[in-house]
Motif scaffolding. Structure first.
Motif, mmCIF file in Angstrom:
data_model
loop_
_atom_site.group_PDB
_atom_site.id
_atom_site.type_symbol
_atom_site.label_atom_id
_atom_site.label_comp_id
_atom_site.label_asym_id
_atom_site.label_seq_id
_atom_site.Cartn_x
_atom_site.Cartn_y
_atom_site.Cartn_z
ATOM 1 N N GLY A 145 -1.892 -7.305 5.916
ATOM 2 C CA GLY A 145 -2.302 -5.903 5.946
ATOM 3 C C GLY A 145 -3.477 -5.635 5.024
ATOM 4 O O GLY A 145 -4.478 -5.029 5.429
ATOM 5 N N ASN A 146 -3.376 -6.084 3.756
ATOM 6 C CA ASN A 146 -4.459 -5.849 2.797
ATOM 7 C C ASN A 146 -5.740 -6.574 3.205
ATOM 8 O O ASN A 146 -6.839 -6.017 3.115
ATOM 9 C CB ASN A 146 -4.035 -6.299 1.403
ATOM 10 N N ALA A 147 -5.599 -7.829 3.649
ATOM 11 C CA ALA A 147 -6.785 -8.590 4.046
ATOM 12 C C ALA A 147 -7.473 -7.954 5.248
ATOM 13 O O ALA A 147 -8.704 -7.870 5.300
ATOM 14 C CB ALA A 147 -6.397 -10.036 4.355
ATOM 15 N N ILE A 190 4.600 8.677 7.471
ATOM 16 C CA ILE A 190 3.486 7.722 7.521
ATOM 17 C C ILE A 190 2.391 8.146 6.551
ATOM 18 O O ILE A 190 1.834 7.313 5.813
ATOM 19 C CB ILE A 190 2.940 7.603 8.954
ATOM 20 N N LYS A 191 2.070 9.451 6.536
ATOM 21 C CA LYS A 191 1.035 9.943 5.629
ATOM 22 C C LYS A 191 1.417 9.673 4.182
ATOM 23 O O LYS A 191 0.589 9.177 3.393
ATOM 24 C CB LYS A 191 0.810 11.428 5.857
ATOM 25 N N ASN A 192 2.642 9.959 3.811
ATOM 26 C CA ASN A 192 3.093 9.735 2.438
ATOM 27 C C ASN A 192 3.058 8.251 2.074
ATOM 28 O O ASN A 192 2.645 7.871 0.971
ATOM 29 C CB ASN A 192 4.507 10.290 2.240
ATOM 30 N N GLN A 196 0.788 6.519 -0.854
ATOM 31 C CA GLN A 196 1.471 5.920 -1.997
ATOM 32 C C GLN A 196 1.324 4.402 -2.057
ATOM 33 O O GLN A 196 1.290 3.821 -3.149
ATOM 34 C CB GLN A 196 2.957 6.280 -1.944
ATOM 35 N N GLU A 197 1.239 3.748 -0.890
ATOM 36 C CA GLU A 197 1.320 2.291 -0.855
ATOM 37 C C GLU A 197 0.041 1.588 -0.417
ATOM 38 O O GLU A 197 -0.047 0.368 -0.529
ATOM 39 C CB GLU A 197 2.459 1.863 0.096
ATOM 40 N N GLU A 288 10.846 1.046 6.696
ATOM 41 C CA GLU A 288 10.208 -0.248 6.429
ATOM 42 C C GLU A 288 9.219 -0.634 7.524
ATOM 43 O O GLU A 288 8.305 -1.421 7.314
ATOM 44 C CB GLU A 288 11.273 -1.350 6.304
ATOM 45 N N MET A 289 9.405 -0.070 8.724
ATOM 46 C CA MET A 289 8.545 -0.441 9.847
ATOM 47 C C MET A 289 7.161 0.201 9.757
ATOM 48 O O MET A 289 6.246 -0.187 10.493
ATOM 49 C CB MET A 289 9.210 -0.044 11.167
ATOM 50 N N ILE A 290 6.990 1.150 8.860
ATOM 51 C CA ILE A 290 5.690 1.812 8.730
ATOM 52 C C ILE A 290 4.601 0.795 8.399
ATOM 53 O O ILE A 290 3.485 0.867 8.928
ATOM 54 C CB ILE A 290 5.749 2.931 7.668
ATOM 55 N N GLN A 291 4.915 -0.179 7.545
ATOM 56 C CA GLN A 291 3.919 -1.197 7.210
ATOM 57 C C GLN A 291 3.516 -1.992 8.443
ATOM 58 O O GLN A 291 2.344 -2.325 8.628
ATOM 59 C CB GLN A 291 4.446 -2.138 6.135
ATOM 60 N N ASP A 292 4.484 -2.288 9.337
ATOM 61 C CA ASP A 292 4.154 -2.993 10.586
ATOM 62 C C ASP A 292 3.205 -2.157 11.442
ATOM 63 O O ASP A 292 2.249 -2.683 12.027
ATOM 64 C CB ASP A 292 5.431 -3.290 11.385
ATOM 65 N N ILE A 293 3.488 -0.853 11.523
ATOM 66 C CA ILE A 293 2.637 0.045 12.312
ATOM 67 C C ILE A 293 1.225 0.070 11.750
ATOM 68 O O ILE A 293 0.228 -0.010 12.488
ATOM 69 C CB ILE A 293 3.236 1.462 12.340
ATOM 70 N N ILE A 294 1.119 0.162 10.430
ATOM 71 C CA ILE A 294 -0.201 0.189 9.792
ATOM 72 C C ILE A 294 -0.928 -1.121 10.031
ATOM 73 O O ILE A 294 -2.126 -1.134 10.353
ATOM 74 C CB ILE A 294 -0.044 0.468 8.284
ATOM 75 N N ASN A 295 -0.224 -2.259 9.909
ATOM 76 C CA ASN A 295 -0.869 -3.559 10.122
ATOM 77 C C ASN A 295 -1.381 -3.702 11.550
ATOM 78 O O ASN A 295 -2.480 -4.217 11.790
ATOM 79 C CB ASN A 295 0.119 -4.691 9.810
ATOM 80 N N ILE A 296 -0.585 -3.257 12.528
ATOM 81 C CA ILE A 296 -1.014 -3.321 13.930
ATOM 82 C C ILE A 296 -2.256 -2.453 14.138
ATOM 83 O O ILE A 296 -3.211 -2.850 14.827
ATOM 84 C CB ILE A 296 0.128 -2.877 14.856
#
Length: 683
Positions: A145-147, A190-192, A196-197, A288-296
């Motif tokens: 995600g970060n990369a 998702i916005k929060n 935050q993360e 926890e799935m929010i990170q998956d959504i953001i990565n996609i």
């Protein structure tokens, strides 16, 4: 003949790790699958297709001029920290990056260990911090995600304040499109989470618009700016809201990436037709799935950014900008709206869209609207003029009835080229795909394992040809005796739809029972195996129109010579067109060196006879053969030297073959091979 312009990738990614870091290859493979062309799970729809290379060797020099942008991901563990040579290597690399002052390249240090920050100078760069995370799965998600986000920012190259500052580029932003009635709760979550993360920005709804400004104008402008993606929260009421529909249509007309999160519980009165042709993810109800959504979503943004740069670069290289209409996504019916708006209502047009090619059913639908439109991917650009000359709407005729022998096999020096087996499998799939799509007949020998290449070929044939004509596009698979005795009737029946088996009988006068498997466990049996493999290669050579070679072993083989050396020799002897792709090293690279007049160590008798079993086989073989058939490496090397580049007879110029000899880029390799084959097929 016009000199071939060199392909320069818009972006290259390198993954670096210390050779003693055991998990380094695992991380590298996952990075390749995320950014490159993952074929393990789906060979039809794939990741961004960015070239990704590996490096755990400090003697390897990275040329910063080989791509417009270079991103280096450095996995820093304790081994790297305490290795002074790696310290010096990274410092030199970092200083070279800083001296450029153009901001076109980046190093991204990744803290595998808490001691990763002890590296000199590099510690001043902001790390992607993995050492604080316990779970390997979470580490990988954060890394990818970060990369992905950072590489998006690199391609955008939009400073926060001005180009005169050294501040980092502005973060990527997401537009959350949702219906307030049943989508606002997840939208807020998702916005929060983003605030935050992650370093991303979000455009949420009316609360993010300053007082006195037009709601519609702000939304349209937000969608139009290039660093935005539309994240659709598709709930039961979403399609019934006019603003939601407007946001999707505006995003599509503006060529903005879209990702759909499916939250439908009961159903919709009417599904919205323009939510197709985009990635979707099913919400499972967990935060926890929010990170998956953001990565996609980030992956889709990166794919879009890279594709636009990639298409722009290629149309300039091939000087076809005025002859093609480019799309940053796969074409759909709505694409015609934008095409007509920009090109007028033309009857003849070539539409360029990202790899991989569409399946037959989508192409059939598109060409039913515009029968004379040609839909090509960037890899097909070198055959553009042949495509334009095609009178029919059939997209698959350029190499019709051309039989191509494809030999792609592992080589022991792959890693020295920054590659591994994933790259090799990728090359096999992409070559097979483009040969089949353009109407060629594929000939190969080998791999019948479950999940192996034959299964991949089956899926390609099924996707690119209607069922009623699939039998005409079967792959010819050549099997030498006694190897074919291990191919069971069950396997042959299972693969019958896609494979024509060519079982080559045992050599004449071999005095063996052809029904019994003969193990290569003594020099006499190994001689029989060598003759069997030679017979199979001779028969395949008689059947094919051209041969393509990549990689190949130079030791631990069962034939008379290394397999790809013998195939090259037979093809050149018979004047068959031959394509040698040296970017994967191995036997093919050695054959190239011999053609250029050099004496590669791997193809000398001294090197080959160092293997005792092979040496014994050669002595036995030569004791029973006439001079013309004996195993003689000096004779083969002299033959290759005398033949030279001009004998390749492959429709390419000397300059183009020299590019093919060295290119590490799979799309460039395929483009040149297609160009040569098309020229031969159409002369």
């Amino acid at each position: 003949m016009q000199t071939q312009k060199r392909y320069q990738p818009s972006l290259k990614i390198y993954v670096m790790w210390h050779p003693n870091y055991k998990e380094g290859q695992m991380y590298a493979d996952q990075i390749y699958a995320n950014f490159g062309r993952e074929i393990q799970n789906d060979i039809i729809y794939r990741r961004p297709g960015i070239p990704v290379y590996f490096n755990n060797d400090i003697d390897k020099v990275i040329d910063l001029n080989e791509a417009k942008h270079i991103a280096i991901l450095v996995l820093i563990d304790d081994e790297m920290v305490v290795d002074s040579k790696w310290n010096n290597y990274l410092v030199d690399l970092w200083n070279e990056f800083k001296s450029r002052k153009d901001g076109m390249h980046r190093i991204y240090p990744i803290s595998i260990s808490k001691n990763a920050f002890q590296l000199e100078e590099i510690s001043s760069i902001n790390y992607i911090r993995l050492h604080e995370i316990d779970s390997e799965e979470k580490k990988l998600k954060k890394l990818l995600g970060n990369a992905t986000h950072e590489i998006c920012r690199l391609l955008l190259s939009r400073p926060r304040i001005s180009t005169e500052t050294e501040l980092s580029t502005a973060p990527v932003s997401l537009f959350l499109s949702h219906a307030k009635k049943d989508g606002s709760e997840l939208a807020k979550a998702i916005k929060n989470y983003i605030h935050q993360e992650t370093p991303l920005k979000t455009f949420f709804d009316a609360t993010d618009i300053a007082s006195g400004y037009s709601f519609s104008s702000e939304i349209n402008q937000s969608i139009k700016i290039k660093e935005t993606a539309l994240l659709v929260l598709q709930t039961d009421t979403y399609s019934s809201r006019d603003w939601c529909r407007k946001e999707v249509i505006q995003a599509k007309l503006s060529n903005i990436p879209i990702v759909v999160v499916n939250l439908i519980t009961t159903g919709e009165e009417r599904s919205f037709p323009y939510l197709g042709n985009v990635p979707t993810v099913r919400w499972d109800g967990s935060i926890e799935m929010i990170q998956d959504i953001i990565n996609i979503t980030l992956t889709e943004i990166l794919r879009d950014l890279y594709t636009k740069l990639h298409l722009e670069s290629l149309t300039n290289i091939y000087e076809v900008s005025d002859r093609v209409h480019t799309l940053a996504h796969h074409p759909e019916l709505m694409s015609f709206v934008k095409i007509i708006e920009e090109e007028g209502d033309k009857d003849l047009l070539t539409v360029l869209y990202p790899d991989p090619p569409l399946g037959y059913e989508e192409l059939a639908l598109l060409t039913s609207i515009k029968p004379n439109f040609k839909f090509l991917t960037p890899t097909m650009l070198p055959i553009l003029r042949y495509a334009e000359q095609e009178a029919s709407s059939d997209q698959l005729e350029i190499l019709k009835n051309t039989k191509v022998g494809l030999s792609i096999s592992n080589s022991s020096d792959l890693m020295s080229y920054g590659l591994n087996n994933m790259h090799l499998e990728d090359a096999f799939v992409e070559f097979s795909r483009y040969l089949l799509v353009n109407g060629a007949k594929l000939l190969y020998g080998g791999d019948l394992r479950q999940g192996g290449f034959t299964e991949i070929l089956y899926n390609l044939v099924r996707n690119y040809f209607p069922e009623e004509v699939q039998s005409a596009h079967k792959i010819d698979n050549y099997q030498a005796w006694p190897i074919y005795l291990n191919v069971t009737t069950s396997i042959r029946a299972e693969l019958n739809k896609v494979v024509n088996f060519k079982m080559i009988d045992s050599p004449e006068n071999s005095q063996v029972d052809p029904r019994e498997f003969l193990p290569p466990n003594c020099k006499e049996n190994r001689v029989i195996w060598a003759n069997s493999l030679t017979k199979m290669r001779e028969e395949m050579n008689n059947d094919l129109d051209a041969r393509v070679l990549i990689g190949g072993a130079v030791q631990n083989y069962k034939g008379k010579y290394p397999g790809l050396l013998e195939e090259a020799y037979i093809a050149l002897r018979d004047g068959k067109p031959l394509y040698l792709l040296g970017g994967f090293g191995g036997c093919t690279k050695a054959v190239i060196e011999a053609l250029l007049g050099n004496k590669p160590r791997e193809l000398t008798g001294d090197f080959q006879m160092s293997n005792r079993e092979y040496s014994e086989m050669v002595q036995e073989y030569n004791s029973k053969s006439i001079d013309d058939e004996s195993i003689d490496y000096d004779k083969v090397l002299n033959f290759l030297k005398e033949k030279g580049i001009s004998s390749l007879n492959n429709g390419l110029s000397e300059d183009e073959n020299l590019i093919l000899f060295n290119s590490p880029h799979i799309p460039e390799m395929i483009s040149l091979v297609l160009k040569g084959l098309a020229k031969i097929a159409n002369e």
